[in-house]
Design an enzyme around this catalytic site. Sequence first.
Site, PDB file in Angstrom:
ATOM      1  N   PRO A  72       0.815  -1.222   0.000  1.00 17.43           N
ATOM      2  CG  PRO A  72      -0.936  -1.604   1.517  1.00 17.43           C
ATOM      3  CD  PRO A  72       0.356  -2.193   1.018  1.00 17.43           C
ATOM      4  CB  ALA A  75       6.333   0.062  -0.925  1.00 17.55           C
ATOM      5  CB  SER A 131       6.682   4.561  -8.011  1.00 16.37           C
ATOM      6  OG  SER A 131       5.532   4.622  -8.815  1.00 16.37           O
ATOM      7  NE  ARG A 138     -21.427   3.999 -39.583  1.00 16.76           N
ATOM      8  CZ  ARG A 138     -22.724   3.988 -39.323  1.00 16.76           C
ATOM      9  NH1 ARG A 138     -23.466   2.930 -39.601  1.00 16.76           N
ATOM     10  NH2 ARG A 138     -23.298   5.048 -38.778  1.00 16.76           N
ATOM     11  CD  GLU A 196       6.132  -6.026 -14.704  1.00 16.38           C
ATOM     12  OE1 GLU A 196       7.302  -5.901 -15.071  1.00 16.38           O
ATOM     13  OE2 GLU A 196       5.746  -6.902 -13.928  1.00 16.38           O
ATOM     14  CB  THR A 244       4.053   4.855 -13.542  1.00 14.54           C
ATOM     15  OG1 THR A 244       5.193   5.598 -13.071  1.00 14.54           O
ATOM     16  CG2 THR A 244       3.301   4.257 -12.364  1.00 14.54           C
TER      17      THR A 244
END
Length: 403
Positions: A132, A134, A136, A287, A383, A385
């Site tokens: 919570p 820890a 980055s 379309r 993995e 940011t």
Amino acid sequence: MSGFCPELSGDVREVREWVRTFARDVIRPAGAEWDEREETPWPVIQEAAKIGLYSLDFFATQWFEESGLALPVAFEEIFWGDAGIGLSIVGTGLAAAALASNGTPEQMGEWLPQMFGTENDVKLGAFCASEPDAGSDVGAIRTRAERDPSGDWILNGVKTWATNGGIANVHVVVASVDPALGTRGQASFVIPPGTPGLSMGQKFKKHGIRASHTAEVVLDQVRVPAACLLGGQEKLESRLARVRNGERSGEQAAMRTFETTRPSVAAMAVGIARAGYEYARDYATEREQFGRKIGENQAIAFLLADMATRVDMARLLTWRAAWMARKGRQFEQAEGSMSKLVAGETAVWVTEQAIQILGGAGYTRDHPVERFHRDAKIYTIFEGTSEIQRLIIGRAVTGLPVR
Ligand SMILES: Cc1cc2nc3c(=O)[nH]c(=O)nc-3n(C[C@H](O)[C@H](O)[C@H](O)COP(=O)(O)OP(=O)(O)OC[C@H]3O[C@@H](n4cnc5c(N)ncnc54)[C@H](O)[C@@H]3O)c2cc1C
């Protein structure tokens, strides 16, 4: 980049065709259902195990393939099929990589097979680093591992955001053995199946990749034998002694190892981006509005041109980084981070444009592009940011302690 050749070998092309067929026939058709159910798609993992795609053998063989391109190629196909199911299939592979980068050959021999289970009794692996407070800031990890007089290790703490957390057979947990030393005082432990004291906390309800299980893992007086310390006691003690003497701890080397797994994560994002681009391209050539295909408008064709270009750009950076990692080339400019950064942001951008090209239809669950977009977003977050990737690249290119 001398020596880098983006031409795939016959073997890698064969793997691509094999995985592509499974992604097209099994994964893609199941994507919407498991996204709605928000549950681990065990039957699909089971199917993947039956053909050998979900197996230690597959991951190990592709990991050691000589060009380094086999794994990113396979991951792109799996995630083109569906990212939530994809992460359920490859999540164990990421935990296995964490074990392989720190464990002894004996530890790998014992625990890697138990992470995957067998074709008839599929198991999962989980890697638990984040907490919570820890994310980055990995140095802030508070989970404590203490050695008791018997020689066993006792772990206490709360892990969060763990892919397969609490439902995995084998958990790899990063804990602090000497909090005063920050990241350099950390070690990784294997928590064997059924160990008392390890339990699942909250399971998260997510924006995307909803078929992939993400949960808290609570460690309450978890006792494991000394053999569960990855790398072994001797290695840990000599590393801690070096750090306490102010010498290099090898931490940088560990960070470099981490860099080498980034191209695999980038490849997942490339798969989602390609899925979004292809779906929008096909829609734009069917379309009609104002009596012509919407793709005949430059506004749409130029968008598709940029989408196609960016997908290829992300793939090339990914393949370059994967090739460098396999050949043992040092990432002088944080090329691993470059691939993850560009692929993650490309997936988000391309899938958003795909919704735009489909108009109202793109905003509904009748088409998969809204799901692709929800799934893509995690690639700028987990993995490492996008900000952390830029920090790593910024430091590499300037040589300054950018913060
Ligand atoms: C679906 C999902 C699956 C995951 N799976 C796993 C897993 O299997 N195992 C695992 O261990 N973890 C896992 N994670 C955790 C993931 O790696 C973290 O969420 C991620 O590292 C970011 O940490 P955080 O969420 O605490 O954000 P924070 O670190 O709090 O960051 C919040 C924001 O602040 C920014 N920021 C932070 N520090 C800086 C800085 N120095 N400079 C500039 N900007 C900064 C960040 O970039 C971000 O925008 C998963 C997360 C999710 C959502």
